[in-house]
Write a protein that holds these residues in place. Structure first.
Motif, mmCIF file in Angstrom:
data_model
loop_
_atom_site.group_PDB
_atom_site.id
_atom_site.type_symbol
_atom_site.label_atom_id
_atom_site.label_comp_id
_atom_site.label_asym_id
_atom_site.label_seq_id
_atom_site.Cartn_x
_atom_site.Cartn_y
_atom_site.Cartn_z
ATOM 1 N N SER A 1 2.690 17.184 26.476
ATOM 2 C CA SER A 1 3.290 18.498 26.721
ATOM 3 C C SER A 1 3.267 18.845 28.202
ATOM 4 O O SER A 1 4.241 19.398 28.743
ATOM 5 N N GLU A 2 2.162 18.530 28.874
ATOM 6 C CA GLU A 2 2.077 18.801 30.315
ATOM 7 C C GLU A 2 3.060 17.941 31.096
ATOM 8 O O GLU A 2 3.623 18.381 32.109
ATOM 9 N N THR A 3 3.281 16.711 30.640
ATOM 10 C CA THR A 3 4.267 15.855 31.296
ATOM 11 C C THR A 3 5.647 16.483 31.222
ATOM 12 O O THR A 3 6.380 16.522 32.220
ATOM 13 N N VAL A 4 6.030 16.954 30.041
ATOM 14 C CA VAL A 4 7.330 17.595 29.878
ATOM 15 C C VAL A 4 7.456 18.797 30.816
ATOM 16 O O VAL A 4 8.482 18.972 31.500
ATOM 17 N N LYS A 5 6.425 19.591 30.878
ATOM 18 C CA LYS A 5 6.454 20.800 31.709
ATOM 19 C C LYS A 5 6.571 20.460 33.195
ATOM 20 O O LYS A 5 7.443 20.972 33.909
ATOM 21 N N MET A 6 5.714 19.563 33.671
ATOM 22 C CA MET A 6 5.675 19.270 35.102
ATOM 23 C C MET A 6 6.866 18.419 35.548
ATOM 24 O O MET A 6 7.393 18.608 36.644
ATOM 25 N N ALA A 7 7.312 17.498 34.709
ATOM 26 C CA ALA A 7 8.501 16.706 35.060
ATOM 27 C C ALA A 7 9.735 17.606 35.109
ATOM 28 O O ALA A 7 10.602 17.435 35.973
ATOM 29 N N GLY A 8 9.806 18.570 34.197
ATOM 30 C CA GLY A 8 10.907 19.518 34.235
ATOM 31 C C GLY A 8 10.909 20.344 35.515
ATOM 32 O O GLY A 8 11.962 20.587 36.123
ATOM 33 N N LEU A 9 9.727 20.771 35.952
ATOM 34 C CA LEU A 9 9.625 21.514 37.213
ATOM 35 C C LEU A 9 10.007 20.644 38.403
ATOM 36 O O LEU A 9 10.655 21.122 39.350
ATOM 37 N N LEU A 10 9.627 19.383 38.394
ATOM 38 C CA LEU A 10 9.977 18.463 39.471
ATOM 39 C C LEU A 10 11.499 18.295 39.547
ATOM 40 O O LEU A 10 12.091 18.304 40.636
ATOM 41 N N ILE A 11 12.133 18.126 38.390
ATOM 42 C CA ILE A 11 13.594 17.991 38.365
ATOM 43 C C ILE A 11 14.259 19.276 38.864
ATOM 44 O O ILE A 11 15.210 19.246 39.653
ATOM 45 N N ARG A 12 13.753 20.426 38.416
ATOM 46 C CA ARG A 12 14.299 21.707 38.848
ATOM 47 C C ARG A 12 14.169 21.869 40.369
ATOM 48 O O ARG A 12 15.107 22.301 41.052
ATOM 49 N N HIS A 13 13.007 21.512 40.908
ATOM 50 C CA HIS A 13 12.778 21.624 42.360
ATOM 51 C C HIS A 13 13.715 20.715 43.127
ATOM 52 O O HIS A 13 14.163 21.054 44.235
ATOM 53 N N THR A 14 14.031 19.562 42.566
ATOM 54 C CA THR A 14 14.874 18.586 43.275
ATOM 55 C C THR A 14 16.358 18.915 43.180
ATOM 56 O O THR A 14 17.099 18.722 44.154
ATOM 57 N N TYR A 15 16.797 19.441 42.032
ATOM 58 C CA TYR A 15 18.233 19.554 41.790
ATOM 59 C C TYR A 15 18.759 20.970 41.618
ATOM 60 O O TYR A 15 19.972 21.178 41.699
ATOM 61 N N CYS A 16 17.902 21.940 41.348
ATOM 62 C CA CYS A 16 18.418 23.278 40.996
ATOM 63 C C CYS A 16 18.146 24.302 42.113
ATOM 64 O O CYS A 16 17.312 24.100 42.947
#
Length: 214
Positions: free
Chosen positions: A199-214
């Motif tokens: 669950s933490e992987t999903v949360k933190m990977a999603g934040l990493l993607i958001r920081h990079t692309y959004c």
């Protein structure tokens, strides 16, 4: 105007040659998860089988990618998946069939899944890989998922069953009642199945993607 960035997900079934019923089983499970993900607007197109044991889709909601990966792994059990994700542009209008589409995101996704198959990333087995234009992003998210997949490979069928039920009914009491287990067993299965790490992987990977692309 810069082109939109999409994620293309390519997955294939591990050990597919040993399953005579693969095509039918895969088709049924993909139909169910396609309806669910289309209804929630997580994917642009239904999951489409493009080869005997391979399927693809296009994703516009980039931070949703980690959650999509997790839900696919759960929904398609007992099938085990290798998954490659590529970020970039998609050529032309996005419409079915997905195997007639092309562009940077498709090329990157193909490279990603080939990296998984060839074991090019690390000296340990992984199930998931990402390719984008951003080298630092790729190194970071691939390491996160490399460590994540080390845990995924250890999860038992019973633990997957508990995880799936808990995600659908996210209380110990409801999950225990549905599986005819006591709450302590559910809690133990979640812990030993690394649910909280996943669950933490999903949360933190999603934040990493958001920081990079959004």
């Amino acid at each position: 105007m810069p082109s939109k960035t999409y994620a293309v997900l390519i997955a294939d079934v591990m050990g597919s040659r040993s399953r005579r019923d693969l095509r039918g089983l895969l088709g049924k499970k993909l139909a169910v998860i396609s309806r669910r993900h289309l209804r929630r607007k997580l994917i642009q197109l239904p999951y489409s089988v493009t080869a005997g044991d391979e399927f693809q889709t296009v994703i516009h909601d980039l931070p949703a990618v980690p959650g999509i990966i997790q839900e696919l792994r759960i929904a398609l059990r007992p099938l085990s998946l290798r998954i490659g994700v590529g970020f970039g542009s998609v050529s032309g209008r996005i419409q079915a069939p997905v195997n007639r589409l092309g562009g940077e995101a498709f090329l990157s996704a193909r490279q990603a899944i080939e990296n998984v198959k060839a074991g090019n990333l690390y000296k340990f087995s992984v199930l998931t890989a990402f390719v984008s234009r951003h080298e630092h992003f790729d190194r970071t998210i691939n390491l996160i998922y490399g460590l994540h997949d080390t845990l995924v490979l250890k999860i038992s069928a019973r633990q997957w069953e508990t995880i799936a039920e808990f995600m659908d009914k996210p209380t110990l009491e409801q999950t225990a009642r549905s599986l005819h287990l006591d709450e302590s067993t559910v809690s133990r299965n979640l812990k030993r199945g690394y649910y909280w790490q996943l669950s933490e992987t999903v949360k933190m990977a999603g934040l990493l993607i958001r920081h990079t692309y959004c």
